[in-house]
Design a protein around this motif. Structure first.
Motif, mmCIF file in Angstrom:
data_model
loop_
_atom_site.group_PDB
_atom_site.id
_atom_site.type_symbol
_atom_site.label_atom_id
_atom_site.label_comp_id
_atom_site.label_asym_id
_atom_site.label_seq_id
_atom_site.Cartn_x
_atom_site.Cartn_y
_atom_site.Cartn_z
ATOM 1 N N PRO A 134 -8.052 4.483 8.100
ATOM 2 C CA PRO A 134 -7.508 4.071 9.613
ATOM 3 C C PRO A 134 -6.386 5.298 9.521
ATOM 4 N N MET A 135 -5.802 5.712 10.657
ATOM 5 C CA MET A 135 -4.431 6.211 11.089
ATOM 6 C C MET A 135 -2.678 5.218 10.560
ATOM 7 N N LEU A 136 -2.692 5.739 10.605
ATOM 8 C CA LEU A 136 -0.940 5.178 10.110
ATOM 9 C C LEU A 136 -0.314 5.661 11.205
ATOM 10 N N VAL A 137 0.462 4.859 12.358
ATOM 11 C CA VAL A 137 1.877 5.336 12.760
ATOM 12 C C VAL A 137 2.833 4.547 12.884
ATOM 13 N N ALA A 138 3.886 5.727 12.801
ATOM 14 C CA ALA A 138 5.197 4.500 12.727
ATOM 15 C C ALA A 138 6.094 4.667 13.736
ATOM 16 N N GLN A 139 7.216 3.369 13.551
ATOM 17 C CA GLN A 139 8.345 4.072 15.159
ATOM 18 C C GLN A 139 9.777 3.106 14.498
ATOM 19 N N PRO A 140 10.540 4.228 14.433
ATOM 20 C CA PRO A 140 12.081 3.380 14.156
ATOM 21 C C PRO A 140 12.192 2.374 15.187
ATOM 22 N N ASP A 142 0.838 -0.976 0.058
ATOM 23 C CA ASP A 142 -0.302 -0.209 -0.597
ATOM 24 C C ASP A 142 0.879 1.231 0.091
ATOM 25 N N GLU A 143 0.062 2.369 -0.502
ATOM 26 C CA GLU A 143 1.448 3.698 -0.947
ATOM 27 C C GLU A 143 1.684 4.413 0.438
ATOM 28 N N ARG A 144 0.297 4.304 0.973
ATOM 29 C CA ARG A 144 0.317 4.848 2.492
ATOM 30 C C ARG A 144 1.343 3.959 3.163
ATOM 31 N N VAL A 145 1.359 2.914 3.130
ATOM 32 C CA VAL A 145 2.300 2.485 4.461
ATOM 33 C C VAL A 145 3.840 1.874 3.587
#
Length: 464
Positions: free
Chosen positions: A118-124, A92-95
């Motif tokens: 859905p809201m995307l939250v990313a954590q390194p 998915d482009e957003r992912v």
């Protein structure tokens, strides 16, 4: 008018309340969004630690997380290998955008009930820029959006309730405010309906802007004001015309009475003749007082040319000295003492000298007539701040405290007043002083006597 006033108040209150409610609702949505993001960032951090320490159980833990919360989890290694993907499409482009960023993402925009994506939250994983991958969580926002909608509904109900309460209060307050206005409007309408048509000219140009009732009230008040002014002017003209009409016959009567005097024998007829002449003289004096009162009551624009020719005022010390000299002989005949005590060398009052002389003549005439034999009268001139104060004080019999405040009332004469006089002198003097922004006071002197004080605005000493 009450409905318009309540509508205006309510509309203004509604605008203010809606603005406050929108601000509070936006802050509420932002607060709920921040709380949700912080919770999901903590979850992502936990998966990042798990990926670095126990990758074998990563997918199992992600599935349990998916079953419990409904949120998808994607863990991608630093070489772009997908370590775990539960409930999310790695293509998915957003992912992909979230996984390729490899750093803390900016806080997502506030959630609103209509945001279903859905809201995307990313954590390194690890510490950027040496991060060992990234964890992305697809957050389900349905619960949070429902909570926001519930709070918004509560806020809307509270705002509507407050608006209803304010509308009720506005209705009560407007009624309280407009009740006297309505009563005054009825009284003015009733009064204007009794005025002659020629005394109620239409306003030119008419007033524009404002409630119709207030405009109607203003027009009615203006009509009444004009009618009252017209009646006052007509009264003054009537007084002047009547006094002039009666003065000539009285003068002719006085001449004929004087011609009869040699024909009367020295008996009781002579005494009656003296009484008649005295009454004629008193009536003449009364008419002269009415004429002077009518002139004193004239409007500011109707002052004589002599007044207009003295814009710089007059020297009150010089005018007072002249009047003391003019009245000195009359006070000697009345067995009175008249002195002049200027407390300043010069005091320029902002009124014509003829007017100040007329005021002083009234005060000195009353003192000579009513103070009583043996009394003394003192004329003083002083400067106090921005005023010139001229006082005529005597040590005569004075006036009782009950009558002191009535001396400037027209036609009032004290109980101990001697024969003669019209009761117009002090009222005329007070009117003349007021026309030039001054004040005239009548007070009792201690231990006995009377003080007539006139306070006048001081003129600019450099003018004239």
């Amino acid at each position: 008018m009450r409905a318009r006033l309540v509508t205006a108040f309510t509309a203004l209150a509604a605008l203010c309340m809606i603005c406050f409610a929108v601000g509070i609702g936006g802050e509420l949505a932002a607060s709920r969004t921040r709380g949700l993001v912080i919770e999901r960032v903590q979850d992502a951090h936990r998966f990042g630690v798990l990926a670095a320490t126990d990758p074998a159980h990563l997918c199992e833990e992600a599935q349990r997380y998916r079953d419990g919360t409904g949120n998808g989890v994607l863990v991608r290694a630093a070489d772009d290998t997908v370590l775990c993907a539960v409930g999310m499409d790695g293509q998915d482009e957003r992912v992909r955008a979230a996984t390729q960023a490899r750093h803390w993402l900016e806080l997502p925009r506030s959630l609103y009930p209509w945001n279903t994506e859905p809201m995307l939250v990313a954590q390194p994983i690890g510490t950027p820029p040496q991060a060992g991958g990234v964890v992305v969580i697809a957050v389900s926002t349905s619960v949070t959006r429902t909570q926001i909608l519930v709070r918004w509904t509560q806020l809307a109900c509270g705002t509507a309730t407050a608006l209803l309460v304010f509308s009720g209060l506005a209705l009560l307050v407007s009624g309280w405010i407009l009740r006297p206005v309505s009563g005054l409007l009825r009284e003015v309408d009733a009064l204007t309906s009794t005025l002659p048509a020629h005394r109620v000219p239409p306003r030119r140009p008419p007033m524009s802007g404002g409630p119709p009732e207030i405009l109607q009230l203003a027009a009615g008040v203006e009509s009444v004001t004009r009618a009252v002014a017209a009646l006052a002017a007509a009264e003054r003209r009537h007084v002047v015309d009547t006094a002039h009409s009666l003065r000539n016959p009285l003068a002719a009567l006085a001449v004929r009475l004087q011609a009869l005097q040699p024909m009367l024998a020295a008996d009781r007829a002579a005494d009656t003749f003296v009484s008649v002449v005295s009454e004629v003289d008193r009536l003449t004096e009364l008419l002269d007082g009415l004429l002077a009162s009518a002139v004193a009551d004239a409007e500011e624009g109707e002052r004589t040319g002599a007044d207009a020719a003295s814009p710089a005022g007059c020297d009150a010390v010089r005018v007072a000295a002249d009047r003391v000299a003019a009245w000195h002989a009359a006070f000697v005949r009345a067995d009175l003492t008249l002195t002049f005590e200027p407390l300043v060398d010069a005091a320029r009052a902002n009124l014509p000298g003829s007017v100040l002389a007329q005021i002083l003549d009234v005060a000195l005439s009353n003192s000579a007539r009513y103070a009583g034999a043996g009394a003394s009268t003192t004329v003083s001139v002083d400067r106090e701040a921005e005023s010139v104060v001229v006082a005529v004080a005597d040590t005569g019999v004075g006036v009782s405290p009950e009558e002191i405040d009535l001396l400037t009332t027209r036609f009032f004469r004290g109980a101990a007043a001697a024969s003669g006089g019209s009761g117009l002198g002090l009222p005329i003097a007070a009117t003349l002083a007021a026309q030039h922004d001054g004040l005239l006071f009548v007070e009792s002197a201690q231990p006995h006597g009377l003080v007539v004080t006139v306070s006048l605005p001081a003129a600019d000493l450099t003018s004239g």
